[in-house]
Write an enzyme that holds these catalytic residues in place. Structure first.
Site, mmCIF file in Angstrom:
data_model
loop_
_atom_site.group_PDB
_atom_site.id
_atom_site.type_symbol
_atom_site.label_atom_id
_atom_site.label_comp_id
_atom_site.label_asym_id
_atom_site.label_seq_id
_atom_site.Cartn_x
_atom_site.Cartn_y
_atom_site.Cartn_z
ATOM 1 C CG ASN A 212 51.177 47.305 42.754
ATOM 2 O OD1 ASN A 212 51.517 46.235 43.230
ATOM 3 N ND2 ASN A 212 50.020 47.485 42.157
ATOM 4 C CE LYS A 290 56.709 46.148 64.650
ATOM 5 N NZ LYS A 290 57.938 46.688 65.239
ATOM 6 N N PRO A 307 38.694 45.188 44.719
ATOM 7 C CG PRO A 307 37.636 47.190 45.297
ATOM 8 C CD PRO A 307 38.463 46.071 45.870
ATOM 9 C CE LYS A 345 41.939 44.948 34.312
ATOM 10 N NZ LYS A 345 42.528 45.550 35.496
HETATM 11 N N1 CTP Z 1 43.209 48.486 37.838
HETATM 12 C C1 CTP Z 1 42.221 48.951 38.669
HETATM 13 N N2 CTP Z 1 41.902 48.282 39.806
HETATM 14 C C2 CTP Z 1 42.573 47.157 40.139
HETATM 15 C C3 CTP Z 1 43.607 46.670 39.309
HETATM 16 C C4 CTP Z 1 43.902 47.360 38.161
HETATM 17 O O1 CTP Z 1 41.605 49.985 38.351
HETATM 18 N N3 CTP Z 1 42.253 46.539 41.266
HETATM 19 C C5 CTP Z 1 43.484 49.195 36.583
HETATM 20 C C6 CTP Z 1 44.810 49.910 36.518
HETATM 21 O O2 CTP Z 1 44.686 51.246 36.968
HETATM 22 C C7 CTP Z 1 45.129 49.837 35.034
HETATM 23 C C8 CTP Z 1 44.509 48.538 34.597
HETATM 24 O O3 CTP Z 1 43.538 48.223 35.580
HETATM 25 O O4 CTP Z 1 44.468 50.867 34.316
HETATM 26 C C9 CTP Z 1 45.437 47.398 34.407
HETATM 27 O O5 CTP Z 1 46.224 47.206 35.522
HETATM 28 P P1 CTP Z 1 47.257 45.976 35.588
HETATM 29 O O6 CTP Z 1 47.896 45.955 36.918
HETATM 30 O O7 CTP Z 1 48.134 45.980 34.378
HETATM 31 O O8 CTP Z 1 46.268 44.746 35.384
HETATM 32 P P2 CTP Z 1 45.665 43.698 36.355
HETATM 33 O O9 CTP Z 1 44.204 43.931 36.493
HETATM 34 O O10 CTP Z 1 46.443 43.658 37.599
HETATM 35 O O11 CTP Z 1 45.824 42.378 35.493
HETATM 36 P P3 CTP Z 1 46.986 41.274 35.518
HETATM 37 O O12 CTP Z 1 47.200 40.948 36.945
HETATM 38 O O13 CTP Z 1 46.406 40.198 34.702
HETATM 39 O O14 CTP Z 1 48.158 41.902 34.833
#
Ligand code: CTP
Length: 403
Positions: A212, A290, A307, A345
């Protein structure tokens, strides 16, 4: 007010040095006692006589001066102060500090001190924006040095942009915040704060990964701010191009599963802040070798969900941190999605930010955030990521103390 506080003011060589004279006056108005070191370049802009007349004290100039060292050695000079203020802080002084040089009285006092240091940089806009100065700034911030300004404006050299020294009232406000902030006690002393930051990387094969966007700037700033507020901080970070913050235990991970394991290993904690941009999926099976281009055409990747670290920690029945904070990076319906995320969450607070194209949030130095809790919403003005971090940490300190 600064009654009885001792400030060691280091005046560097720049046209803004004249403002240092007013600064001495205004500090004295607030009850502070000011001692001054004037660099050799500083004497080109203000005279020792004018500085000394205002401080009512000797002006310290030479490292190897018998009289200076007899009156007060450089070590004692830098320790016998509550705060060191460098105004104007030139590019040269910043470079020396960032690299630990000690070849004149100013740089030696700065290296020898055990007190906090505040810089008020002032220089030509190109010098300020030069990658070398910006690199030094990152280093100094990570070392715990506080910085006020510079401001945008027209300069003595006829150019316009960032580089003008902060105005005297702004420098005074920064000094008061540093001195009174620490005197007021560091509100997170005795607390353990866990922060996640940066992206995660999910391997496809030994040479490829999915990830990301995330610079880690906001998460690292929160770790620094929590440490400055007195907390013991564990920062669990994915791969970023940032230095490990000083005074913070930093754990480096790559994947979401490693990040979860590192967070669990760091518990118990009073506060957990999940600022990392965790990859939602990983490939079901990482190829051992690879993946080669071939007759079969592009590979098809099967994904499985990672997770959710935030939700896993927030839903713990035993050993849940007292305050669990999530981030919501959204491109559409920022508030609606943040509220839904808060419930889904199970966290106590969501910091929501708009990361749509054109907002400049990713990789940028500023952030516009909304604080979403079950009982309300606050929108903070656009400010630096450091300022967001400080405001968030004081909000969390108030909440954890009240709970
Ligand atoms: N987060 C996490 N573990 C994951 C995904 C997200 O701890 N596997 C945490 C991020 O650190 C952040 C929050 O969840 O604090 C929201 O992350 P975001 O990417 O905005 O949300 P998603 O869970 O990916 O939800 P969506 O795909 O619906 O936007």
């Amino acid at each position: 007010m600064l009654v009885g506080k001792r400030i060691l003011l280091i005046i560097g060589g720049g046209i803004a040095a004249y403002k240092a004279l007013d600064l001495i006056r205004r500090l004295q108005d607030r009850g502070a006692r000011v001692r001054a070191i004037l660099t050799r370049a500083g004497t080109e802009f203000v005279t020792p006589l004018s500085v000394g007349s205002l401080t009512g004290d000797k002006v310290f100039q030479e490292l190897f001066s018998l009289t200076d060292e007899n009156d007060m050695g450089h070590i004692e000079l830098s320790r016998d102060a509550d705060l060191l203020v460098v105004a104007p802080a030139t590019a040269d002084l910043m470079a020396k500090m960032a690299n630990g040089h000690a070849n004149d009285l100013a740089s030696t006092a700065l290296l020898a001190t055990d007190k906090r240091v505040l810089l008020a940089p002032a220089m030509n806009v190109r010098m300020w924006l030069n990658p070398a100065t910006q690199r030094n700034l990152v280093t100094l911030r990570a070392d715990g040095v506080a910085v006020v300004g510079p401001n945008d404006g027209s300069m003595a050299c006829g150019e316009f942009g960032p580089g003008r020294m902060a105005e005297v009232p702004e420098i005074i406000a920064a000094i008061e915040a540093l001195i009174n902030g620490s005197a007021a006690g560091r509100p997170l002393t005795g607390r353990h704060v866990v922060v996640t930051s940066g992206p995660t990387r999910e391997a496809i094969d030994p040479v490829r990964y999915i990830s990301n966007h995330s610079s880690g700037k906001q998460g690292h700033a929160i770790a620094r701010a929590a440490a400055a507020a007195g907390a013991a901080v564990t920062l669990v970070t994915g791969p970023v191009a940032l230095p490990d913050p000083a005074g913070v235990t930093t754990v480096h991970v790559e994947s979401a599963r490693q990040m979860l394991a590192a967070v669990e290993a760091a518990l118990p904690a009073d506060i957990a802040v999940f600022a990392a941009a965790v990859a939602d999926w990983r490939v079901a099976e990482i190829a051992g070798g690879k993946i080669k281009k071939g007759a079969g055409g592009p590979p098809t990747l099967a994904f499985v969900e990672n997770p959710d670290i935030l939700a896993t920690i927030a839903r713990r029945t035993a050993g849940r941190p007292g305050l669990v904070v999530g981030f919501a990076a959204e491109t559409d319906d920022v508030l609606g999605n943040a509220r839904a995320k808060l419930t889904r969450k199970g966290c106590d607070l969501i910091v929501a930010n708009d990361v749509a194209a054109g907002t400049g949030t990713f990789g940028g130095d500023s952030n516009l955030v909304h604080i979403v809790t079950s009982d309300g919403l606050e929108t903070w003005e656009r400010q630096s990521k450091d300022a967001v971090a400080e405001a968030l940490v004081s909000l969390l300190a108030r909440r954890i103390t009240a709970s």
